[in-house]
Design an enzyme around this catalytic site. Structure first.
Site, PDB file in Angstrom:
ATOM      1  N   ARG A  45       0.805  -1.198   0.000  1.00 39.37           N
ATOM      2  CA  ARG A  45       0.000   0.000   0.000  1.00 39.37           C
ATOM      3  C   ARG A  45       0.852   1.268   0.000  1.00 39.37           C
ATOM      4  NH1 ARG A  45      -3.649  -1.878   5.039  1.00 39.37           N
ATOM      5  NH2 ARG A  45      -2.110  -3.533   5.147  1.00 39.37           N
ATOM      6  N   GLY A  46       2.116   1.080   0.407  1.00 41.84           N
ATOM      7  CA  GLY A  46       2.968   2.251   0.674  1.00 41.84           C
ATOM      8  C   GLY A  46       3.157   3.243  -0.457  1.00 41.84           C
ATOM      9  N   GLU A 101       7.752   2.045  -6.130  1.00 45.47           N
ATOM     10  CA  GLU A 101       7.890   1.594  -4.734  1.00 45.47           C
ATOM     11  C   GLU A 101       8.060   2.807  -3.825  1.00 45.47           C
ATOM     12  OE1 GLU A 101       7.529  -0.436  -2.562  1.00 45.47           O
ATOM     13  OE2 GLU A 101       8.609  -2.303  -2.755  1.00 45.47           O
ATOM     14  N   ASP A 102       7.584   2.702  -2.611  1.00 51.35           N
ATOM     15  CA  ASP A 102       7.856   3.778  -1.653  1.00 51.35           C
ATOM     16  C   ASP A 102       9.271   3.650  -1.094  1.00 51.35           C
ATOM     17  OD1 ASP A 102       7.071   1.421  -0.448  1.00 51.35           O
ATOM     18  OD2 ASP A 102       6.097   2.369   1.249  1.00 51.35           O
ATOM     19  N   ASP A 105      14.196  -1.689   1.001  1.00 49.52           N
ATOM     20  CA  ASP A 105      14.842  -1.939   2.287  1.00 49.52           C
ATOM     21  C   ASP A 105      15.792  -3.139   2.099  1.00 49.52           C
ATOM     22  OD1 ASP A 105      15.383  -2.261   4.974  1.00 49.52           O
ATOM     23  OD2 ASP A 105      13.312  -2.331   5.625  1.00 49.52           O
ATOM     24  N   LYS A 133      17.202   2.444   1.358  1.00 45.79           N
ATOM     25  CA  LYS A 133      18.042   2.232   2.549  1.00 45.79           C
ATOM     26  C   LYS A 133      19.105   1.199   2.174  1.00 45.79           C
ATOM     27  CE  LYS A 133      14.830   2.517   6.456  1.00 45.79           C
ATOM     28  NZ  LYS A 133      14.241   1.662   7.510  1.00 45.79           N
ATOM     29  N   VAL A 155      11.254   5.160   9.296  1.00 51.81           N
ATOM     30  CA  VAL A 155      10.582   6.304   8.691  1.00 51.81           C
ATOM     31  C   VAL A 155       9.091   6.057   8.471  1.00 51.81           C
ATOM     32  CG1 VAL A 155      12.613   7.309   7.574  1.00 51.81           C
ATOM     33  CG2 VAL A 155      11.288   5.560   6.361  1.00 51.81           C
ATOM     34  N   ASP A 161       3.839   3.557   6.668  1.00 50.64           N
ATOM     35  CA  ASP A 161       3.154   3.449   7.956  1.00 50.64           C
ATOM     36  C   ASP A 161       4.052   2.973   9.092  1.00 50.64           C
ATOM     37  OD1 ASP A 161       3.350   0.720   6.863  1.00 50.64           O
ATOM     38  OD2 ASP A 161       2.166   0.166   8.608  1.00 50.64           O
TER      39      ASP A 161
HETATM   40  C1  PRP Z   1       7.198  -2.225   2.578  1.00 51.29           C
HETATM   41  C2  PRP Z   1       7.460  -1.244   1.466  1.00 51.29           C
HETATM   42  C3  PRP Z   1       8.080  -2.074   0.387  1.00 51.29           C
HETATM   43  C4  PRP Z   1       8.763  -3.187   1.141  1.00 51.29           C
HETATM   44  C5  PRP Z   1      10.226  -2.949   1.148  1.00 51.29           C
HETATM   45  O1  PRP Z   1       5.959  -2.820   2.338  1.00 51.29           O
HETATM   46  O2  PRP Z   1       6.292  -0.620   1.033  1.00 51.29           O
HETATM   47  O3  PRP Z   1       7.103  -2.608  -0.471  1.00 51.29           O
HETATM   48  O4  PRP Z   1       8.248  -3.184   2.486  1.00 51.29           O
HETATM   49  O5  PRP Z   1      10.880  -3.925   1.900  1.00 51.29           O
HETATM   50  P1  PRP Z   1      11.970  -4.923   1.357  1.00 51.29           P
HETATM   51  O6  PRP Z   1      12.901  -4.137   0.439  1.00 51.29           O
HETATM   52  O7  PRP Z   1      12.676  -5.340   2.619  1.00 51.29           O
HETATM   53  O8  PRP Z   1      11.304  -6.032   0.667  1.00 51.29           O
HETATM   54  P2  PRP Z   1       5.070  -3.526   3.467  1.00 51.29           P
HETATM   55  O9  PRP Z   1       5.207  -5.002   3.317  1.00 51.29           O
HETATM   56  O10 PRP Z   1       5.390  -2.924   4.800  1.00 51.29           O
HETATM   57  O11 PRP Z   1       3.603  -3.159   3.024  1.00 51.29           O
HETATM   58  P3  PRP Z   1       2.854  -1.752   2.803  1.00 51.29           P
HETATM   59  O12 PRP Z   1       3.442  -1.144   1.536  1.00 51.29           O
HETATM   60  O13 PRP Z   1       1.435  -2.161   2.649  1.00 51.29           O
HETATM   61  O14 PRP Z   1       3.092  -0.880   4.006  1.00 51.29           O
END
Ligand code: PRP
Length: 178
Positions: A45-46, A101-102, A105, A133, A155, A161
């Site tokens: 969702r990010g 992508e937001d 990580d 990151k 963040v 979120d």
């Molecule tokens: C977060 C973010 C990325 C992902 C990055 O999503 O939006 O999609 O994690 O992490 P990674 O590089 O370690 O794979 P999350 O699963 O928290 O879902 P959301 O977007 O619904 O908050």
């Protein structure tokens, strides 16, 4: 989920984000200048705030679609499996595609989503992340374009979120537990 008290310190202002998106949009327009249609894919969702601002800066024929992926750890971070919870509505074979992508990580989500989308034979597939990151990376993956490289801080805001809250903040903030 935790309910520890915390405050949020501004890290990247709404104004800085907007300025960076203008630059990124120019780069994307150049990359896809001859496209008949660019399919912009937001990862839920990010990315919902970022994709909304980004597509409004793109002077290109654009289709917007969404994908929801979720990664499941089993204690071994490096073996994380990314599952598709909601697939695209449209076909991407032979199309120009931009994945939005937001944050990148560990890199598992973007890496596996790109691999999966490549099996559908798009004409051109590129990716963009607002935040990166690099210090957290577990797989060799980088978006083609990145808004801001950040240190390993917790963040929130601008779509991101903490326990499903704070996605609506207009800036990127750093969570500080008090
Ligand atoms: C977060 C973010 C990325 C992902 C990055 O999503 O939006 O999609 O994690 O992490 P990674 O590089 O370690 O794979 P999350 O699963 O928290 O879902 P959301 O977007 O619904 O908050």
């Amino acid at each position: 989920m935790t309910h520890d008290p915390y405050v949020i310190d501004e890290m990247i202002s709404a104004k800085s984000i907007a300025a960076r998106i203008e630059d990124l949009a120019k780069t994307i327009q150049t990359e896809f200048k001859d496209t008949d249609k660019l399919v912009v894919v937001g990862l839920l969702r990010g990315s919902f705030v970022f994709i909304a601002d980004l597509v409004r800066e793109l002077d290109l024929p654009v289709e917007v679609d969404f994908l929801e992926a979720s990664s499941y750890g089993d204690g071994m971070e490096s073996s994380r499996e990314v599952r598709i919870l909601k697939d695209l509505r449209g076909q991407i074979e032979g199309r120009d595609v931009l994945v939005v992508e937001d944050i990148v990580d560990t890199g598992h989500t973007l890496h596996q989503v790109i691999d999966m989308l490549n099996t559908r034979h798009p004409r051109k597939l590129k990716s963009i992340a607002l935040l990166d990151k690099p210090s957290r990376r577990e797989v060799d993956m980088r978006a083609d374009w990145t808004g801001f490289e950040i240190p390993d801080e917790f963040v929130v805001g601008y779509g991101i979120d903490y326990a499903q809250r704070n996605r609506n903040l207009p800036f990127i903030g750093k969570v500080r537990f008090t």
